[in-house]
Enzyme design. Structure first.
Site, mmCIF file in Angstrom:
data_model
loop_
_atom_site.group_PDB
_atom_site.id
_atom_site.type_symbol
_atom_site.label_atom_id
_atom_site.label_comp_id
_atom_site.label_asym_id
_atom_site.label_seq_id
_atom_site.Cartn_x
_atom_site.Cartn_y
_atom_site.Cartn_z
ATOM 1 N N LYS A 131 -6.825 3.825 -3.712
ATOM 2 C CA LYS A 131 -7.530 3.389 -1.196
ATOM 3 C C LYS A 131 -7.907 4.699 -1.263
ATOM 4 C CE LYS A 131 -5.700 2.565 2.668
ATOM 5 N NZ LYS A 131 -4.227 1.767 3.259
ATOM 6 N N LYS B 229 -10.447 0.066 -2.465
ATOM 7 C CA LYS B 229 -9.937 0.039 -0.685
ATOM 8 C C LYS B 229 -10.619 1.202 -0.692
ATOM 9 C CE LYS B 229 -7.027 -1.356 2.285
ATOM 10 N NZ LYS B 229 -5.677 -1.632 2.892
ATOM 11 N N ASP C 6 1.044 -1.379 0.287
ATOM 12 C CA ASP C 6 -0.600 0.006 -0.017
ATOM 13 C C ASP C 6 0.738 1.528 0.316
ATOM 14 O OD1 ASP C 6 -1.678 -2.583 0.516
ATOM 15 O OD2 ASP C 6 -2.759 -0.878 1.835
#
Length: 329
Positions: A229, A265, A166
């Site tokens: 995300k 996400k 991430d």
């Protein structure tokens, strides 16, 4: 009670990974978002109809498989990460699984997400489960370290066994409209990840407008992101339905133009079963049931699993258990 639950896998062998595409400045320049329309649409999620009874229990079991079980605290320790991994191995107490009739099903979170320092600990604790470890990287949460430092951190996490990375974008690039710089940096992060999947954290609460969020989403997807995300969870404004709608619609547009399906996400502030159901309903209505799979949708959350477990027990017994009966770490 027996509920129909499909065993989760974090990666679908038939899924075609995003190969990345050249930066299309014309496409980026054409992106516009109508905030008022987005707010009206987001306000309708969960207001028109909701899932009840056995259907709700099934949705909540599905939600467990979509969680990136996360600990990203300054006081994290190996012991805390090991306890989180133990919870990931057994997200539901045996008595609840038995009563729901899902004792033979693979109901496990999508991943365990930790700082790079604890990747090795998490990989060892999850050995044999098939649960991937996700590492936050690239100077999380601010993203303002030298690019060489960020690349070295990604490579180190992958070497230690992280299967998902991430990364954090530099929000200033978006605010300046420097799309080439954003594209080049995310592309270099993707290359450093190798076979590990890359989730690009936009820090949406710091991007000023929905149009900026949409453009940043598109540029990251062009650069090869496997997921986009919302947040680090450390911003003042984290995931919400309006921003989610913006990003989901860019995912849909990207899929229509390229044939490539990108994951989504939301992260930060998603703490209750009710929150999870709203995001799942949004995905279902905007992208279809197909996107409600771990390789295309995750929640970034630390306390969500506790509330889901409480809600499942309530559905079975009519009573809410105390939080300590579903301890996390």
């Amino acid at each position: 009670m027996s509920l129909k639950i499909v065993d989760n896998t974090t990666q679908d062998p038939a899924h075609r990974r995003n190969p990345g595409f050249p930066l299309d400045r014309d496409w980026v320049s054409r992106v516009r978002m109508n905030r008022s329309a987005l707010e009206r649409r987001a306000g309708s999620i969960g207001a028109r109809r909701t899932v009840k009874k056995d259907y709700q229990l099934a949705w909540l079991l599905k939600a467990i498989t979509l969680i990136d079980l996360t600990t990203l605290n300054a006081d994290d320790t190996d012991g805390r990460v090991e306890r989180l991994c133990a919870k990931a191995r057994t997200p539901l107490r045996a008595e609840i699984r038995d009563k729901l009739g899902v004792a033979d099903k693979r109901i496990l979170p999508g991943a365990v997400c930790v700082y790079h320092t604890f990747v090795h600990t998490a990989v060892k604790a999850l050995e044999g489960t098939g649960i991937p470890v996700a590492a936050v990287s690239t100077a999380f949460p601010h993203g303002l370290a030298p690019v060489e430092t960020k690349l070295a951190e990604i490579e180190a996490s992958v070497k230690d066994g992280a299967q998902e990375i991430d990364i954090v974008i530099e929000r200033g690039m978006v605010l300046r409209g420097d799309w080439q710089a954003l594209y080049d940096q995310v592309k270099s992060f993707r290359k450093a990840c190798g076979d590990a999947h890359i989730k690009t954290i936009l820090g949406t609460g710091e991007l000023a407008t929905q149009t900026n969020i949409a453009k940043a989403s598109l540029v990251c997807m062009m650069a090869g992101a496997d997921f986009i995300k919302t947040s680090t969870g450390k911003e003042k404004v984290n995931a919400n339905l309006v921003t989610s709608l913006t990003m989901i619609r860019m995912i849909r547009w990207f899929a229509e133009e390229t044939g490539i399906e990108i994951g989504y996400k939301p992260a930060g502030g998603i703490a209750t079963a009710g929150d999870a159901l709203k995001y799942m309903a949004l995905m279902k209505e905007e992208l279809g049931n197909h996107w409600l799979q771990p390789h295309l949708f995750r929640f970034g959350a630390s306390s969500l699993l506790t509330d889901i477990e409480r809600q499942l027990e309530h559905g079975l017994t009519g009573h809410y258990a105390a939080d300590y009966r579903q301890p996390m770490v």
